[in-house]
Design an enzyme around this catalytic site. Structure first.
Site, PDB file in Angstrom:
ATOM      1  N   GLY A 202       0.841  -1.196   0.000  1.00  0.00           N
ATOM      2  CA  GLY A 202       0.000   0.000   0.000  1.00  0.00           C
ATOM      3  C   GLY A 202       0.869   1.236   0.000  1.00  0.00           C
ATOM      4  O   GLY A 202       2.068   1.161   0.276  1.00  0.00           O
ATOM      5  N   LYS A 203       0.260   2.370  -0.343  1.00  0.00           N
ATOM      6  CA  LYS A 203       1.054   3.595  -0.245  1.00  0.00           C
ATOM      7  C   LYS A 203       0.233   4.778   0.217  1.00  0.00           C
ATOM      8  O   LYS A 203      -0.976   4.845  -0.037  1.00  0.00           O
ATOM      9  CB  LYS A 203       1.780   3.907  -1.549  1.00  0.00           C
ATOM     10  CG  LYS A 203       0.958   3.920  -2.799  1.00  0.00           C
ATOM     11  CD  LYS A 203       1.891   4.162  -3.990  1.00  0.00           C
ATOM     12  CE  LYS A 203       1.137   4.014  -5.295  1.00  0.00           C
ATOM     13  NZ  LYS A 203       1.996   4.156  -6.450  1.00  0.00           N
ATOM     14  N   ASP A 205       0.813   9.300   1.221  1.00  0.00           N
ATOM     15  CA  ASP A 205       1.474  10.427   0.554  1.00  0.00           C
ATOM     16  C   ASP A 205       2.937  10.615   0.928  1.00  0.00           C
ATOM     17  O   ASP A 205       3.680  11.264   0.203  1.00  0.00           O
ATOM     18  CB  ASP A 205       0.674  11.731   0.750  1.00  0.00           C
ATOM     19  CG  ASP A 205       0.336  11.963   2.204  1.00  0.00           C
ATOM     20  OD1 ASP A 205       0.743  11.130   3.036  1.00  0.00           O
ATOM     21  OD2 ASP A 205      -0.314  12.976   2.505  1.00  0.00           O
ATOM     22  N   VAL A 206       3.354  10.053   2.034  1.00  0.00           N
ATOM     23  CA  VAL A 206       4.779  10.205   2.353  1.00  0.00           C
ATOM     24  C   VAL A 206       5.505   8.869   2.450  1.00  0.00           C
ATOM     25  O   VAL A 206       6.682   8.827   2.774  1.00  0.00           O
ATOM     26  CB  VAL A 206       5.007  10.993   3.672  1.00  0.00           C
ATOM     27  CG1 VAL A 206       4.511  12.407   3.554  1.00  0.00           C
ATOM     28  CG2 VAL A 206       4.363  10.300   4.849  1.00  0.00           C
ATOM     29  N   GLY A 207       4.813   7.815   2.175  1.00  0.00           N
ATOM     30  CA  GLY A 207       5.508   6.546   2.322  1.00  0.00           C
ATOM     31  C   GLY A 207       4.820   5.385   1.661  1.00  0.00           C
ATOM     32  O   GLY A 207       3.774   5.534   1.025  1.00  0.00           O
ATOM     33  N   LYS A 208       5.466   4.251   1.803  1.00  0.00           N
ATOM     34  CA  LYS A 208       4.944   3.027   1.206  1.00  0.00           C
ATOM     35  C   LYS A 208       5.023   1.911   2.233  1.00  0.00           C
ATOM     36  O   LYS A 208       5.877   1.947   3.116  1.00  0.00           O
ATOM     37  CB  LYS A 208       5.805   2.647   0.005  1.00  0.00           C
ATOM     38  CG  LYS A 208       5.783   3.701  -1.069  1.00  0.00           C
ATOM     39  CD  LYS A 208       6.579   3.250  -2.264  1.00  0.00           C
ATOM     40  CE  LYS A 208       6.352   4.225  -3.410  1.00  0.00           C
ATOM     41  NZ  LYS A 208       6.851   3.733  -4.670  1.00  0.00           N
ATOM     42  N   VAL A 209       4.135   0.951   2.073  1.00  0.00           N
ATOM     43  CA  VAL A 209       4.186  -0.204   2.974  1.00  0.00           C
ATOM     44  C   VAL A 209       4.499  -1.442   2.128  1.00  0.00           C
ATOM     45  O   VAL A 209       3.806  -1.723   1.148  1.00  0.00           O
ATOM     46  CB  VAL A 209       2.850  -0.381   3.728  1.00  0.00           C
ATOM     47  CG1 VAL A 209       2.903  -1.604   4.631  1.00  0.00           C
ATOM     48  CG2 VAL A 209       2.536   0.864   4.554  1.00  0.00           C
ATOM     49  N   LYS A 224       6.681  -0.217   6.851  1.00  0.00           N
ATOM     50  CA  LYS A 224       6.280   1.116   6.391  1.00  0.00           C
ATOM     51  C   LYS A 224       7.544   1.950   6.238  1.00  0.00           C
ATOM     52  O   LYS A 224       8.310   2.092   7.190  1.00  0.00           O
ATOM     53  CB  LYS A 224       5.327   1.737   7.413  1.00  0.00           C
ATOM     54  CG  LYS A 224       4.688   3.023   6.986  1.00  0.00           C
ATOM     55  CD  LYS A 224       3.462   3.276   7.863  1.00  0.00           C
ATOM     56  CE  LYS A 224       2.755   4.556   7.533  1.00  0.00           C
ATOM     57  NZ  LYS A 224       1.494   4.688   8.242  1.00  0.00           N
ATOM     58  N   ASP A 320      -8.718   8.872  13.078  1.00  0.00           N
ATOM     59  CA  ASP A 320      -8.811   8.514  11.654  1.00  0.00           C
ATOM     60  C   ASP A 320      -9.444   7.136  11.460  1.00  0.00           C
ATOM     61  O   ASP A 320      -8.978   6.347  10.637  1.00  0.00           O
ATOM     62  CB  ASP A 320      -7.424   8.584  11.000  1.00  0.00           C
ATOM     63  CG  ASP A 320      -7.511   8.740   9.486  1.00  0.00           C
ATOM     64  OD1 ASP A 320      -8.600   9.114   8.985  1.00  0.00           O
ATOM     65  OD2 ASP A 320      -6.513   8.474   8.804  1.00  0.00           O
ATOM     66  N   LYS A 322     -11.683   4.526   9.974  1.00  0.00           N
ATOM     67  CA  LYS A 322     -12.366   4.301   8.689  1.00  0.00           C
ATOM     68  C   LYS A 322     -11.986   2.890   8.253  1.00  0.00           C
ATOM     69  O   LYS A 322     -10.965   2.344   8.720  1.00  0.00           O
ATOM     70  CB  LYS A 322     -11.951   5.336   7.639  1.00  0.00           C
ATOM     71  CG  LYS A 322     -10.457   5.418   7.399  1.00  0.00           C
ATOM     72  CD  LYS A 322     -10.113   6.462   6.340  1.00  0.00           C
ATOM     73  CE  LYS A 322      -8.619   6.617   6.213  1.00  0.00           C
ATOM     74  NZ  LYS A 322      -8.181   7.580   5.228  1.00  0.00           N
ATOM     75  N   ASN A 325      -8.379   1.912   7.407  1.00  0.00           N
ATOM     76  CA  ASN A 325      -7.347   1.820   8.443  1.00  0.00           C
ATOM     77  C   ASN A 325      -7.549   0.630   9.375  1.00  0.00           C
ATOM     78  O   ASN A 325      -6.843   0.474  10.361  1.00  0.00           O
ATOM     79  CB  ASN A 325      -7.291   3.111   9.261  1.00  0.00           C
ATOM     80  CG  ASN A 325      -6.611   4.224   8.490  1.00  0.00           C
ATOM     81  OD1 ASN A 325      -5.908   3.947   7.518  1.00  0.00           O
ATOM     82  ND2 ASN A 325      -6.823   5.452   8.899  1.00  0.00           N
ATOM     83  N   ASP A 338      -2.246   2.702  11.131  1.00  0.00           N
ATOM     84  CA  ASP A 338      -2.118   4.071  10.644  1.00  0.00           C
ATOM     85  C   ASP A 338      -2.443   5.106  11.731  1.00  0.00           C
ATOM     86  O   ASP A 338      -3.547   5.654  11.793  1.00  0.00           O
ATOM     87  CB  ASP A 338      -3.030   4.285   9.415  1.00  0.00           C
ATOM     88  CG  ASP A 338      -2.572   5.505   8.623  1.00  0.00           C
ATOM     89  OD1 ASP A 338      -1.610   6.156   9.051  1.00  0.00           O
ATOM     90  OD2 ASP A 338      -3.189   5.799   7.586  1.00  0.00           O
ATOM     91  N   THR A 382     -10.782  12.097   7.703  1.00  0.00           N
ATOM     92  CA  THR A 382     -11.106  11.753   6.323  1.00  0.00           C
ATOM     93  C   THR A 382     -12.494  12.334   6.044  1.00  0.00           C
ATOM     94  O   THR A 382     -13.423  12.135   6.834  1.00  0.00           O
ATOM     95  CB  THR A 382     -11.069  10.221   6.154  1.00  0.00           C
ATOM     96  OG1 THR A 382      -9.746   9.799   6.466  1.00  0.00           O
ATOM     97  CG2 THR A 382     -11.429   9.802   4.751  1.00  0.00           C
TER      98      THR A 382
HETATM   99  N1  LIG Z   1       0.682  -4.127   9.044  1.00  0.00           N
HETATM  100  C1  LIG Z   1       0.217  -4.181   7.798  1.00  0.00           C
HETATM  101  N2  LIG Z   1      -0.063  -5.371   7.222  1.00  0.00           N
HETATM  102  C2  LIG Z   1      -0.537  -5.429   5.954  1.00  0.00           C
HETATM  103  N3  LIG Z   1      -0.764  -4.344   5.196  1.00  0.00           N
HETATM  104  C3  LIG Z   1      -0.513  -3.141   5.701  1.00  0.00           C
HETATM  105  C4  LIG Z   1      -0.011  -2.987   7.034  1.00  0.00           C
HETATM  106  N4  LIG Z   1       0.124  -1.674   7.283  1.00  0.00           N
HETATM  107  C5  LIG Z   1      -0.271  -1.040   6.180  1.00  0.00           C
HETATM  108  N5  LIG Z   1      -0.650  -1.906   5.219  1.00  0.00           N
HETATM  109  C6  LIG Z   1      -1.145  -1.588   3.868  1.00  0.00           C
HETATM  110  O1  LIG Z   1      -0.572  -0.362   3.440  1.00  0.00           O
HETATM  111  C7  LIG Z   1      -1.600   0.627   3.267  1.00  0.00           C
HETATM  112  C8  LIG Z   1      -1.075   1.972   3.653  1.00  0.00           C
HETATM  113  O2  LIG Z   1      -0.753   1.946   5.031  1.00  0.00           O
HETATM  114  P1  LIG Z   1      -0.928   3.216   5.953  1.00  0.00           P
HETATM  115  O3  LIG Z   1      -2.336   3.703   5.819  1.00  0.00           O
HETATM  116  O4  LIG Z   1      -0.431   2.916   7.304  1.00  0.00           O
HETATM  117  O5  LIG Z   1       0.078   4.186   5.212  1.00  0.00           O
HETATM  118  P2  LIG Z   1       0.115   5.749   5.150  1.00  0.00           P
HETATM  119  O6  LIG Z   1       1.322   6.075   4.325  1.00  0.00           O
HETATM  120  O7  LIG Z   1       0.073   6.315   6.515  1.00  0.00           O
HETATM  121  O8  LIG Z   1      -1.203   6.104   4.398  1.00  0.00           O
HETATM  122  P3  LIG Z   1      -2.102   7.371   4.579  1.00  0.00           P
HETATM  123  O9  LIG Z   1      -1.483   8.448   3.748  1.00  0.00           O
HETATM  124  O10 LIG Z   1      -3.443   6.886   4.094  1.00  0.00           O
HETATM  125  O11 LIG Z   1      -2.118   7.710   6.031  1.00  0.00           O
HETATM  126  C9  LIG Z   1      -2.760   0.117   4.091  1.00  0.00           C
HETATM  127  O12 LIG Z   1      -3.973   0.622   3.631  1.00  0.00           O
HETATM  128  C10 LIG Z   1      -2.641  -1.390   3.905  1.00  0.00           C
HETATM  129  O13 LIG Z   1      -3.181  -1.791   2.671  1.00  0.00           O
END
Ligand SMILES: Nc1ncnc2c1ncn2[C@@H]1O[C@H](COP(=O)(O)OP(=O)(O)OP(=O)(O)O)[C@@H](O)[C@H]1O
Length: 553
Positions: A202-203, A205-209, A224, A320, A322, A325, A338, A382
């Protein structure tokens, strides 16, 4: 006649204090009873007076109890009548200035009286340590510093057992314990090179998972990775620090587990438990009408309430909530994730006590008082989930979490949020002016109790909203949850069991194209005015008791 007595102990930030959910069920199932109480447990000596199953259950600092019980399990924690009789479960042992009172007895009425008495007498004495992580540091070295060597080298002494517990795989339940001493924080033991990147999950705005595999143990984690440049550009440094602190401090079955946090020159890393079931949002989208049956929605709402209750007790507002999350553990239980919008109260107040006037049930915990001093002004959330007071910009409190719970329950039942408009302004105007409308969703009749709960949560006036008096207790005691066994949630089979994912197939995640790859080579130190703005980011490794179930590939 009482035949089962079950406990769920949740640590507070102070290692000496626990919140215990105590469920008493009787032969006639109709008089099931759950209560929440606070237990301070300072001295190992008190355990001498407790039956052996409880000793194993409450593992107190300094005691040498066998670490074999899974907290809250009906099997290991239900006490037979003989045990209750023989040990006279009421213990009130004074140790200097500290006290432990454990209430419980064969006679449920007697138990209630003792519980009330304790809470009335001792609520003022419960101790909490402000903003200290709910864990022991393994040595005295500060773990707050930016250790340069941490991200170049992998230490060779990671002592994480890599065997899979077959029982865990069979049952799909959690094996971790959640007592206050079950986390040990150590100086970080890994760096970016300790992991192999497998897939983008997932991604933001400032990072990727990413799904990553730890090279040494072959365990899978969700990593993350936050770009320092982007955080500086978007003014999100504080949020990343807050997220790390909340994750590192939390120890709850419905909150995603953090294992390591560290940084390199250009990135921050949060290495978390991989929630194989993916986003609850996605699970919802694939249901008929994108909605759930009322009973199923009640289950998820209850797990979310338990997580929010814990966060509020710890002094955090989540802000947050929803479906995006909420992640699903492979067992189907939820895990909140998140926390970058969460806000922490410094320090969190002591929990208050709510007297139950309607019956002779023992008092419950007032989680509202833990964050009563926290009022914040930032415009966060949100769009469709934002509470009226956030839109008005006059400051908001933990009541925003109860508003978002109302929206979440509505969305689970109706497949859409109640105030969604054509555009952002229309949505905000609906949130401020419109009453919630329950249309016929064509799938099921929603009960009037459920509608009443939603209406009370979606009360525009935060001071009259459900949850505004005593926090989670107000919500938990709404008649909609009359049959909910709060202490047994973790042991209830969830309505949706995610498709079992094998190894790295990520079937419960959508495919995301990785437009750019994180280049971890040749990084340059990011500085602002010659200083490292991420100096306060904690580089730590957290060892959790019972974590040896992680999947090995
Ligand atoms: N522990 C985890 N296990 C599996 N998938 C995860 C996990 N943490 C995050 N993800 C995946 O990554 C996505 C993005 O994670 P997260 O919302 O924490 O990132 P973010 O960069 O903070 O995003 P946002 O900008 O929405 O806050 C999640 O919606 C989910 O699909």
């Amino acid at each position: 006649m009482l035949n089962k007595y079950t406990f769920l102990a949740i640590p507070f930030r102070s290692k000496n204090t626990m919140l215990a959910e105590i469920s008493c069920s009787t032969n006639s199932n109709s008089s099931n009873h759950t209560t929440t109480t606070v237990i301070t447990s300072p001295a190992p000596s008190y355990t001498a007076h407790l039956p052996s199953k409880l000793k194993a259950f409450f593992r107190i600092s300094g005691s040498n109890h066998k670490k074999d019980s899974s907290v809250g399990s009906t099997n290991d924690c239900s006490l037979s009548n003989e045990e209750m009789d023989s040990s006279s479960l009421t213990s009130n042992i004074s140790n200097g200035s500290e006290k432990i009172v454990f209430t419980g007895c064969k006679n449920i009425e007697k138990s209630k009286t003792i519980g009330s008495k304790f809470l009335n007498n001792h609520s003022q004495k419960l101790r909490r340590v402000a903003s200290a992580p709910n864990a022991k540091l393994s040595n005295n070295k500060s773990v707050n510093k930016f250790y340069k060597e941490d991200y170049f080298e992998t230490t060779n002494d990671i002592s994480v057992p890599a065997r899979i517990l077959s029982e865990m795989n069979r049952s799909g339940t959690f094996k971790r314990t959640y007592s206050s001493n079950s986390i040990k924080i150590k100086r970080v033991e890994v760096g970016p090179n300790s992991f192999q990147k497998i897939k983008l999950l997932g991604k933001g705005d400032v990072g990727k998972v990413y799904l990553v595999r730890e090279k040494k143990s072959s365990k899978l984690y969700a990593m993350k990775v936050l770009s320092k440049r982007e955080m500086i550009k978007r003014n999100k440094i504080k949020r990343a620090l807050a997220e790390q602190e909340i994750l590192a401090t939390s120890n709850h079955p419905f909150i995603v587990t953090l294992y390591h946090s560290f940084q390199s020159e250009e990135y921050l890393y949060l290495c978390m438990e991989y929630c194989m079931g993916g986003e609850f949002f996605r699970a919802l989208q694939t249901r008929p009408g994108k909605s759930l049956l009322e009973e199923d929605a009640k289950f998820y709402a209850a797990e979310v309430i338990a997580a929010l209750e814990y966060l509020h007790l710890m002094g955090f507002i989540y802000r947050d909530l929803k479906p995006e999350n909420i992640l699903l553990h492979q067992s189907g239980h939820i895990m909140l994730s998140d926390f970058d919008l969460s806000k922490q109260s410094h320090p969190a107040n002591m929990p208050g006590i709510v007297k139950n006037s309607s019956s002779n049930a023992p008092p419950s915990i007032d989680t509202k008082s833990c964050i009563a001093n926290l009022r914040t002004n930032s415009f966060v959330g949100t769009e469709e989930y934002i509470a009226p007071e956030v839109i008005k910009g006059c400051g908001h409190t933990s009541a925003v979490d109860w508003w978002t719970l109302g929206i979440l329950i509505y969305e689970m039942l109706y497949g859409s949020t109640p105030f969604k408009g054509q555009n952002r302004n229309a949505t905000f105007s609906n949130i401020l002016r419109n009453d919630v409308y329950f249309h016929d969703n064509g799938i099921q009749q929603i009960s009037s109790l459920c509608k009443s709960l939603i209406r009370k949560l979606l009360c525009k006036d935060e001071n009259r909203r459900l949850g505004s008096k005593a926090g989670a207790t107000d919500v938990k005691t709404h008649p909609f949850f009359k049959n909910t066994q709060w202490a047994l949630l973790r042991h209830t089979t969830p309505p949706i069991i995610p498709q079992q994912s094998f190894g790295t197939d990520t079937i419960n995640f959508r495919n995301i194209n990785e437009s750019f790859s994180l280049d971890m080579e040749g990084e340059k130190m990011i500085e602002v005015h010659g200083e490292n703005p991420f100096e306060d980011f904690n580089s730590v490794t957290l060892h959790h008791d019972g974590d040896d179930y992680s999947e090995e590939i």
